[in-house]
Design a protein around this motif. Structure first.
Motif, mmCIF file in Angstrom:
data_model
loop_
_atom_site.group_PDB
_atom_site.id
_atom_site.type_symbol
_atom_site.label_atom_id
_atom_site.label_comp_id
_atom_site.label_asym_id
_atom_site.label_seq_id
_atom_site.Cartn_x
_atom_site.Cartn_y
_atom_site.Cartn_z
ATOM 1 N N SER A 32 0.835 -1.202 0.000
ATOM 2 C CA SER A 32 0.000 0.000 0.000
ATOM 3 C C SER A 32 0.870 1.252 0.000
ATOM 4 C CB SER A 32 -0.944 -0.002 1.202
ATOM 5 O OG SER A 32 -0.218 -0.139 2.391
ATOM 6 N N VAL A 33 0.402 2.232 -0.736
ATOM 7 C CA VAL A 33 0.982 3.573 -0.669
ATOM 8 C C VAL A 33 0.391 4.233 0.567
ATOM 9 C CG1 VAL A 33 1.037 5.824 -1.789
ATOM 10 C CG2 VAL A 33 1.255 3.738 -3.156
ATOM 11 N N THR A 34 1.230 4.723 1.468
ATOM 12 C CA THR A 34 0.698 5.270 2.717
ATOM 13 C C THR A 34 0.851 6.788 2.790
ATOM 14 O OG1 THR A 34 2.788 5.082 3.910
ATOM 15 C CG2 THR A 34 1.317 3.154 3.966
ATOM 16 N N ALA A 35 0.008 7.385 3.621
ATOM 17 C CA ALA A 35 0.074 8.829 3.862
ATOM 18 C C ALA A 35 1.482 9.212 4.328
ATOM 19 C CB ALA A 35 -0.968 9.228 4.904
ATOM 20 N N LEU A 55 -7.910 8.683 2.400
ATOM 21 C CA LEU A 55 -7.128 7.589 2.972
ATOM 22 C C LEU A 55 -8.077 6.445 3.314
ATOM 23 C CD1 LEU A 55 -4.873 9.531 5.546
ATOM 24 C CD2 LEU A 55 -4.619 9.364 3.077
ATOM 25 N N LEU A 79 -0.932 16.547 3.816
ATOM 26 C CA LEU A 79 -0.452 15.465 4.690
ATOM 27 C C LEU A 79 0.260 16.041 5.917
ATOM 28 C CD1 LEU A 79 0.827 12.942 1.987
ATOM 29 C CD2 LEU A 79 -1.177 12.679 3.464
ATOM 30 N N ILE A 101 -2.170 9.087 11.103
ATOM 31 C CA ILE A 101 -2.525 8.865 9.692
ATOM 32 C C ILE A 101 -1.364 8.298 8.899
ATOM 33 C CG2 ILE A 101 -4.270 10.704 9.613
ATOM 34 C CD1 ILE A 101 -2.133 12.221 7.794
ATOM 35 N N THR A 102 -0.139 8.469 9.432
ATOM 36 C CA THR A 102 1.067 7.992 8.746
ATOM 37 C C THR A 102 0.923 6.579 8.188
ATOM 38 O OG1 THR A 102 2.421 9.411 10.108
ATOM 39 C CG2 THR A 102 3.516 7.519 9.128
ATOM 40 N N LEU A 105 -1.778 4.974 7.310
ATOM 41 C CA LEU A 105 -2.974 4.693 6.509
ATOM 42 C C LEU A 105 -2.678 4.737 5.012
ATOM 43 C CD1 LEU A 105 -5.688 6.767 8.428
ATOM 44 C CD2 LEU A 105 -4.846 4.456 8.888
ATOM 45 N N PRO A 106 -3.218 3.782 4.267
ATOM 46 C CA PRO A 106 -3.057 3.817 2.813
ATOM 47 C C PRO A 106 -3.683 5.069 2.197
ATOM 48 C CG PRO A 106 -3.728 1.629 3.500
ATOM 49 C CD PRO A 106 -3.835 2.519 4.723
ATOM 50 N N LEU A 107 -2.971 5.631 1.232
ATOM 51 C CA LEU A 107 -3.471 6.786 0.476
ATOM 52 C C LEU A 107 -4.244 6.256 -0.720
ATOM 53 C CD1 LEU A 107 -3.431 9.866 -0.143
ATOM 54 C CD2 LEU A 107 -1.266 9.492 -1.329
#
Lengths: 382, 382
Positions: A287-290, B240, B297, B307-308, B310-312
């Motif tokens: 997953s691409v993350t924040a 997200l 972000l 949030i770091t 969490l998937p974007l």
């Protein structure tokens, strides 16, 4: 051409390493079948394509340096031959040079140490002041304190390289690409003799090559002593667009250490700017993350503040094949008939020509070239 | 049903305002045709869907507050009726409350002023200490110094709302959706009498409504005195995912001022987290930029560091319709037969029920409801 009943070589995995090995091996006169459900889709597609053995030099990796430099030197001939073999596809090789920059006194000291180490090994790198670095690349942050210019560290557009390899294989009568997943290795008489695909189709082969990146240890049927010790190392990477009005935005690859993160910006000839990359041990998560995107943008902005205005084209995550010593596995495994070409970690694109050439030599003659010898999969033997 | 030869009302623009106006107007017994080449595709799709008149209160906007509160109060009945009219579609309305937080003494003072102003207007908001805010939302940054809880400020999932409106219009015999762009207004005898579509088709209508957001002033043929003074105000916004393991991540909408940027996080019932939004005067540009994503972000991380991980899921930019006084244009323009329902700026989702109801009343009876009177497009007359 239709698959031979029993190809000389069966390659599992259609990333750059597998595709180039297939091409070079077929050129040696062997029949080759490569199977991958989605060739060119993972790390080979995501990568930034830096060919930077001198800039990425690490202490204690002198043996790897030898292979890296050998592969970098092979690139011009490799892409020239590939262009011809593919019927004219441009592999996207660009001799654009690389600039590593420092921000503060600590970075500067690290870079000066690297320069000293490079010179001790006879490598060419030029020290630049902050002003000189900014004259070379005016978009660099005003806070850049100095830089190391390596004119010999280049880049290749890995997506164009993939496309050229697909085109070359398409035209190669001894090679065949099977878009299917290998489910299990077939072993008979203490020897790898083929694979069974997910749909149950069996393919027998003279030799089998594991080139499935971080998945190379996942194939069922590999005996424990021959399992390649590779693991996934996640990398998140971004692609920005450089609108006409900002061109040329950068002309060199720019690298830097920002808060101990390695960040880089790789400018493509056609205007894309690649920003990389995170290094994360997250198992097979892609997953691409924040947080990943935030850190990449933060660090790239520190190096080149002007990226702020550039459109964000793509966010992506892929898995590098890590190995216990960060060096690749090239050559025969403990199981006769089974070879590996994997574990290239951060250097898969760079090491494509040298790996493909070494693998073709081993598959055709059974003898391992001197440069590849230190990277035998057997070094991890129990 | 096929388009009537001459609908009573022709609406240009299929965002939330246009769609809801079409639905409410058809319910009043008028035949309505709405034309939009790509309905529900722009700001209405990108928006965060906050229904936060009390939290977003600004000095000097007391008139707008009245309309905002009226529209917020209409939401429960509006979505209930819409659910029925659509055959059961869930419009995604969620009475989840909103928490505005402060980081430092300055923020705290600003929030305390807002609280005082809210109380002077009889609005309900509860002051929380930092600890109380974190007990309510444990993911809040440890540095949060205090907060203002507005239980009455809710949210709607604007994408679910769009889907419900499409379904309701589909079932409404007096309404028709034409997927085409209006190219020119037809004026005859000093009165708007229809439009010509891009393909040359003419549609005559009793009344014409401009509900094309920031493009409402772009239609050819509008006389200068009737042109709505709207402009595009770009907003970049992220979505997200909240993986199961992190749920519930947030239960309230969280807003905060970070380095003078307004940032918010809106948690959807189904696990999405919406992060917004930039406010940029960039003409009609809708590119997602490195700088926009970075700032969103950065600011959201300051409010909710977690949030770091969490998937974007999505990055997007869209254009709000700004007006000279940040308030909407609702009602008759200077050209007889031409009305406007645009300029909703940051409040389009919130103002959908009140605008649709006011427009239906005006279109059906010719009389402007008291609450809508201050938002007459004629206030910008020369």
């Amino acid at each position: 051409m239709p698959a031979p009943a029993r190809p000389d070589v069966l390659i599992i995995g259609g990333g750059l390493i597998g595709l180039a090995t297939a091409w070079r091996t077929a050129r040696r006169g062997l029949s080759v079948t490569l199977c991958d459900p989605e060739p060119g889709a993972n790390a080979s597609f995501a990568a930034a394509g830096m060919l930077t053995p001198v800039t990425e030099l690490h202490y204690g990796e002198e043996l790897l340096l030898g292979l890296n430099l050998d592969s970098a030197r092979r690139y011009p001939d490799f892409v020239a031959e590939l262009r011809e073999a593919s019927g004219g596809a441009d592999p996207g090789y660009r001799e654009s040079g690389t600039l590593a920059v420092a921000f503060d006194a600590d970075d500067r000291a690290v870079l000066a140490d690297l320069h000293e180490f490079q010179r001790s090994l006879g490598l060419r790198a030029e020290w630049l002041s902050g002003g000189e670095a900014r004259r070379l690349e005016p978009m660099l942050a005003p806070s850049v304190r100095g830089g190391l210019l390596v004119e010999g560290d280049h880049q290749v557009d890995n997506r164009m390289l993939l496309a050229a390899l697909f085109a070359a294989l398409e035209r190669e009568p001894r090679a065949e690409l099977v878009r299917a997943r290998a489910a299990e290795l077939t072993v008979a008489g203490g020897r790898a003799v083929g694979v069974v695909l997910e749909d149950g189709t069996a393919i027998a082969a003279g030799q089998v090559v594991l080139a499935a990146g971080c998945w190379s240890g996942q194939l069922r049927g590999i005996p424990p002593e021959a399992l390649p010790p590779v693991r996934p190392v996640k990398g998140q990477i971004l692609r920005l667009a450089v609108p006409e009005v900002y061109k040329p935005f950068l002309t060199h690859t720019v690298r830097g250490v920002v808060r101990s993160n390695h960040a880089y910006l790789v400018p493509r000839a056609h205007g894309e700017l690649v920003l990389g990359a995170t290094t994360e041990e997250q198992d097979y998560d892609t997953s691409v993350t924040a947080g990943g995107v935030y850190e990449l943008l933060r660090d790239a902005r520190a190096l080149v503040p002007g990226i702020t205005e550039l459109p964000l084209l793509e966010t992506r995550a892929a898995l590098r094949p890590g190995s216990p010593d960060n060096a690749p596995l090239i050559g025969p495994t403990a199981l006769p008939g089974l070879l590996a070409a994997t574990g290239h970690y951060r250097h898969g694109v760079l090491l494509t020509p040298a790996t493909a050439e070494a693998m073709a030599e081993i598959l055709a003659t059974g003898s391992v070239p001197d440069l590849a010898e230190p990277f035998s999969p057997l070094r991890f033997g129990k």
